[in-house]
Motif scaffolding. Structure first.
Motif, short mmCIF file in Angstrom:
data_model
loop_
_atom_site.label_atom_id
_atom_site.label_comp_id
_atom_site.label_asym_id
_atom_site.label_seq_id
_atom_site.Cartn_x
_atom_site.Cartn_y
_atom_site.Cartn_z
N SER A 1 18.10 -4.70 -1.25
CA SER A 1 16.87 -5.47 -1.09
C SER A 1 15.82 -4.97 -2.08
O SER A 1 16.00 -3.93 -2.72
N CYS A 2 14.73 -5.73 -2.19
CA CYS A 2 13.63 -5.33 -3.04
C CYS A 2 12.89 -4.15 -2.41
O CYS A 2 13.05 -3.88 -1.22
N PHE A 3 12.07 -3.46 -3.18
CA PHE A 3 11.16 -2.38 -2.81
C PHE A 3 11.68 -1.00 -3.14
O PHE A 3 12.56 -0.82 -3.96
N ALA A 4 11.12 -0.06 -2.48
CA ALA A 4 11.66 1.23 -2.13
C ALA A 4 11.73 2.30 -3.18
O ALA A 4 12.73 2.94 -3.32
N GLY A 5 10.66 2.52 -3.89
CA GLY A 5 10.65 3.69 -4.75
C GLY A 5 10.31 4.95 -3.99
O GLY A 5 10.49 6.03 -4.48
N THR A 6 9.81 4.83 -2.76
CA THR A 6 9.32 6.00 -2.03
C THR A 6 10.00 6.17 -0.68
O THR A 6 9.44 6.74 0.24
N ASP B 89 0.82 -1.21 0.00
CA ASP B 89 0.00 0.00 0.00
C ASP B 89 0.86 1.27 0.00
O ASP B 89 0.58 2.25 0.70
N GLY B 90 1.94 1.24 -0.77
CA GLY B 90 2.80 2.40 -0.90
C GLY B 90 3.80 2.59 0.20
O GLY B 90 4.60 3.53 0.16
N GLU B 91 3.80 1.71 1.19
CA GLU B 91 4.71 1.81 2.32
C GLU B 91 5.78 0.73 2.20
O GLU B 91 5.48 -0.43 1.95
N GLY B 92 7.05 1.13 2.37
CA GLY B 92 8.15 0.16 2.28
C GLY B 92 8.41 -0.50 3.63
O GLY B 92 8.25 0.13 4.68
N TYR B 93 8.82 -1.77 3.59
CA TYR B 93 9.09 -2.52 4.81
C TYR B 93 10.38 -3.33 4.68
O TYR B 93 10.67 -3.87 3.61
N LEU B 94 11.14 -3.42 5.79
CA LEU B 94 12.26 -4.33 5.90
C LEU B 94 11.75 -5.60 6.57
O LEU B 94 11.05 -5.52 7.58
N ASP C 286 14.01 -0.68 -7.41
CA ASP C 286 12.87 0.20 -7.25
C ASP C 286 11.66 -0.61 -6.77
O ASP C 286 11.69 -1.84 -6.71
N GLU C 287 10.58 0.10 -6.47
CA GLU C 287 9.36 -0.54 -6.00
C GLU C 287 8.85 -1.56 -7.01
O GLU C 287 8.81 -1.30 -8.21
N GLY C 288 8.49 -2.75 -6.52
CA GLY C 288 7.93 -3.78 -7.38
C GLY C 288 8.96 -4.61 -8.13
O GLY C 288 8.59 -5.55 -8.85
#
Length: 214
Positions: free
Chosen positions: A104-109, A57-62, A138-140
């Motif tokens: 790691s994966c994720f993190a466009g924001t 939901d647009g929030e990045g997590y470790l 990037d995210e996704g």
């Protein structure tokens, strides 16, 4: 992570290597690091996170070693560490320079950041505070875990590639970000595109994290 730890020790850093942290440990270790080590205004804090990340939901997590799968949303949220919380830890530090790399994966924001140009003068950027980040994708995107991102980073610290864009003998976090973004994006045909930048807060975007090359 061990490869990066050795490279940082060669740079004169005091290194704490933590592996396979579970949920309670991950948050506690990071919070203690930024509060305790970050008490010194002249300290330079560097974090390398090698592991899994996810955007929900647009929030990045470790994701810690005992983290639940994102399909189990309730337990995922109970075990994962949000980047919003991580950002709070970062702000606990009084140290002038903080640089975090997420392999790691994720993190466009992450941190709602703005990209920043390579600064013109090392003497200026080392006197101004900064909170910077670099992510390997990037995210996704599903980023590679073959160690290539870490290898390129270590080679940059050793001056074995073109990361020092202006060849002044100093490697800034901005230069590292630009170099790794270019190298990884090209080698993967934009399947994996690193992101880098600084926190938007005016107080923390004026400086740059600096490594001295051999």
């Amino acid at each position: 992570a061990r490869q990066v730890a050795r490279a940082l020790e060669g740079q004169g850093f005091e290194v704490m290597l933590k592996t396979d942290l579970v949920s309670e440990q991950l948050g506690a270790v990071l919070e203690d690091f930024f509060i305790t080590k970050g008490r010194n205004p002249e300290a330079r804090l560097f974090v390398w996170f090698a592991g899994h990340g996810y955007t929900l939901d647009g929030e990045g997590y470790l994701i810690p070693s005992d983290g639940a799968a994102p399909t189990d949303e309730v337990n995922f949220l109970k075990t994962a560490l949000s980047l919003r919380r991580f950002g709070e830890y970062v702000r606990f530090a009084k140290s002038k320079h903080v640089f975090t790399v997420f392999d790691s994966c994720f993190a466009g924001t992450i941190f709602n950041v703005a990209r920043s140009p390579v600064p013109p003068a090392i003497t200026r950027v080392t006197t101004e505070p900064v909170r910077q980040f670099l992510s390997s994708g990037d995210e996704g995107q599903e980023v590679s875990d073959d160690g290539e991102f870490a290898r390129l980073f270590v080679e940059a610290l050793h001056g074995k590639n073109r990361a020092d864009a202006n060849a002044d003998g100093y490697l800034t976090a901005s230069e590292v970000g630009a170099f790794l973004t270019n190298e990884v994006s090209n080698s993967t045909s934009n399947v994996q595109t690193p992101r880098y930048g600084k926190i938007r807060t005016p107080r923390y975007r004026k400086g740059d994290f600096v490594f001295a090359l051999a």
